[in-house]
Motif scaffolding. Sequence first.
Motif, PDB file in Angstrom:
ATOM      1  N   VAL A 202       4.008  -9.778   1.467  1.00 10.87           N
ATOM      2  CA  VAL A 202       4.811  -8.603   1.112  1.00 10.87           C
ATOM      3  C   VAL A 202       3.991  -7.615   0.284  1.00 10.87           C
ATOM      4  CG1 VAL A 202       6.839  -7.818  -0.166  1.00 10.87           C
ATOM      5  CG2 VAL A 202       6.977  -9.871   1.261  1.00 10.87           C
ATOM      6  N   ALA A 203       3.227  -8.138  -0.684  1.00  8.20           N
ATOM      7  CA  ALA A 203       2.429  -7.268  -1.544  1.00  8.20           C
ATOM      8  C   ALA A 203       1.378  -6.502  -0.750  1.00  8.20           C
ATOM      9  CB  ALA A 203       1.756  -8.096  -2.634  1.00  8.20           C
ATOM     10  N   ARG A 204       0.721  -7.171   0.195  1.00  8.40           N
ATOM     11  CA  ARG A 204      -0.285  -6.483   1.006  1.00  8.40           C
ATOM     12  C   ARG A 204       0.378  -5.419   1.883  1.00  8.40           C
ATOM     13  NH1 ARG A 204      -5.594  -7.223   3.228  1.00  8.40           N
ATOM     14  NH2 ARG A 204      -5.991  -8.668   1.493  1.00  8.40           N
ATOM     15  N   GLY A 205       1.544  -5.739   2.432  1.00 11.33           N
ATOM     16  CA  GLY A 205       2.249  -4.768   3.269  1.00 11.33           C
ATOM     17  C   GLY A 205       2.684  -3.540   2.508  1.00 11.33           C
ATOM     18  N   ARG A 206       3.019  -3.689   1.249  1.00 15.09           N
ATOM     19  CA  ARG A 206       3.447  -2.561   0.416  1.00 15.09           C
ATOM     20  C   ARG A 206       2.288  -1.860  -0.291  1.00 15.09           C
ATOM     21  NH1 ARG A 206       8.501  -5.362  -2.875  1.00 15.09           N
ATOM     22  NH2 ARG A 206       9.976  -5.504  -1.112  1.00 15.09           N
ATOM     23  N   GLY A 207       1.084  -2.381  -0.150  1.00 11.47           N
ATOM     24  CA  GLY A 207      -0.059  -1.792  -0.834  1.00 11.47           C
ATOM     25  C   GLY A 207      -0.061  -2.046  -2.331  1.00 11.47           C
ATOM     26  N   GLN A 208       0.571  -3.164  -2.769  1.00 12.25           N
ATOM     27  CA  GLN A 208       0.644  -3.454  -4.199  1.00 12.25           C
ATOM     28  C   GLN A 208      -0.603  -4.157  -4.717  1.00 12.25           C
ATOM     29  OE1 GLN A 208       4.611  -5.475  -3.661  1.00 12.25           O
ATOM     30  NE2 GLN A 208       5.078  -4.435  -5.585  1.00 12.25           N
ATOM     31  N   THR A 209      -1.417  -4.712  -3.832  1.00 14.90           N
ATOM     32  CA  THR A 209      -2.608  -5.435  -4.249  1.00 14.90           C
ATOM     33  C   THR A 209      -3.856  -4.770  -3.689  1.00 14.90           C
ATOM     34  OG1 THR A 209      -2.446  -6.899  -2.320  1.00 14.90           O
ATOM     35  CG2 THR A 209      -1.394  -7.636  -4.365  1.00 14.90           C
ATOM     36  N   GLY A 210      -4.992  -5.122  -4.290  1.00 18.03           N
ATOM     37  CA  GLY A 210      -6.263  -4.642  -3.785  1.00 18.03           C
ATOM     38  C   GLY A 210      -6.680  -3.278  -4.278  1.00 18.03           C
ATOM     39  N   ARG A 211      -5.877  -2.640  -5.105  1.00 18.21           N
ATOM     40  CA  ARG A 211      -6.227  -1.315  -5.606  1.00 18.21           C
ATOM     41  C   ARG A 211      -7.143  -1.469  -6.832  1.00 18.21           C
ATOM     42  NH1 ARG A 211      -0.252   1.128  -6.108  1.00 18.21           N
ATOM     43  NH2 ARG A 211      -0.012  -0.922  -7.077  1.00 18.21           N
TER      44      ARG A 211
END
Length: 459
Positions: free
Chosen positions: A380-389
């Motif tokens: 879910v986090a990867r799909g929402r762009g919540q991680t990796g920034r």
Amino acid sequence: MLDDQPAPPTPLARSLGVVGVLFLTLSVTTPASSVFIIIPGMLQEAGTGAVWATLAAASVCVATAYIYAELASAWPVAGGEYVMVARTLGPLAGFVMLGINVFNNLIFLPVAGLGIREVLAGVIPGLPQVATAIVVVGACTLVGVLNIRVNAVVTGAFLLLEIAVLAFVSALGLVHATHAPLAFLTAPVLASGAPVTLTGIGVAASIAIFAFNGYGAAIYFGEEMHEAPRRIARSIMLALVYILALEAVPLLAALVGAVDLPTLLASANPFGDLVVALTGERAGQAVALGVALAIVNAIIAWVLACARFFYGTARDGSWGRPLDRWMVAIHPRWGSPWLGTLLVGGVGMALCLLPLRLLEVWSGAGLIAIYLGIALAAVVARGRGQTGRGGYRMPLYPLAPAVTIVALGLIGWATWLDPDEGRPALIATGAQIALSAAYYWWVLRPRGWTAIVPDPSPR
């Protein structure tokens, strides 16, 4: 009754680097106590099939470590897994994760404490199991109140001794190898000589997951780490590499070097027995003392981690006053959540009254739910762009979450097929989930409970 959210507590001071967090994380995992206390349960459950159980558990742990690394980089918060889940799957799922972790985190203390008697059986015959565990957990709790940097140095020194003990045991078994390791994969057997069942391997794999667990504990020290969003993934991945090497190699070495394989598989202290059989009583006693010190080290480190987990839960207003106020209280001199540390130690001492075997299997089942929760959170986090920034991104996504989910499903099914221990453990975890969900729905939801993420900037 719960009161309103408490005032923002004193933050934890950032004083740790990658090495400090790595030392604390490895001490939490304590490979020596896993080898001498937890892995014997795998051998009794699955015999030489423990090798297959180790491979299955290792595949889950490698995939899950990538998940931990990415989520921890986004949310390096003392609360750990429940914060990751709450921020992605919502507060209900987050508090369910919190509830499971309450049980799992507290269970480690009595598991380690109760195992000391078995390790020291050849050194101090007749040592009382429960009383010894209670005294050790209590003493380690007092040490855990001290400054985190002091504890990092102490646990690091003990860790070097622990690694030396495991290296000695591994070398001993490999030098005296008498059994072909390929047979452990092609024809695994129990101590009785009967073939190993899939159910036995599944239950052993759930125990192995518990034995390898701890690399994710780096997250509990995230609020005390310099530049945690950028650096914490390194501590997690390094911890996993060392854990797998320090636990899997002694297991294989003991199997190939066993003087009497059926006796070793049935023994409550197979690694200690191996040392005595190959080198004599004095060497066995020296190794036992080294392992006992490693267990003490692990208890200290886990008291530290667990107190910080509860610090995070109390900051979120999870328990009501006065518990929330106590668990976020920071000692003015040592900078530790000292009242929370004492509470954690007190509960751990009380849990020493429960049977060791029950605690081992119960913890393994709880970890299945925890790993499944963070795998879904990562998707879910990867799909929402919540991680990796600006933080860590796992390679070959979505391979790691997929491997974790599939492997956990297989292990969970095999565990369910065991009506004596595996199934009750899964039912107990289901009860934890139900109780946590009810507490959130009826108590915390009306109050707007959420997982707080503090500012990760230096302080």
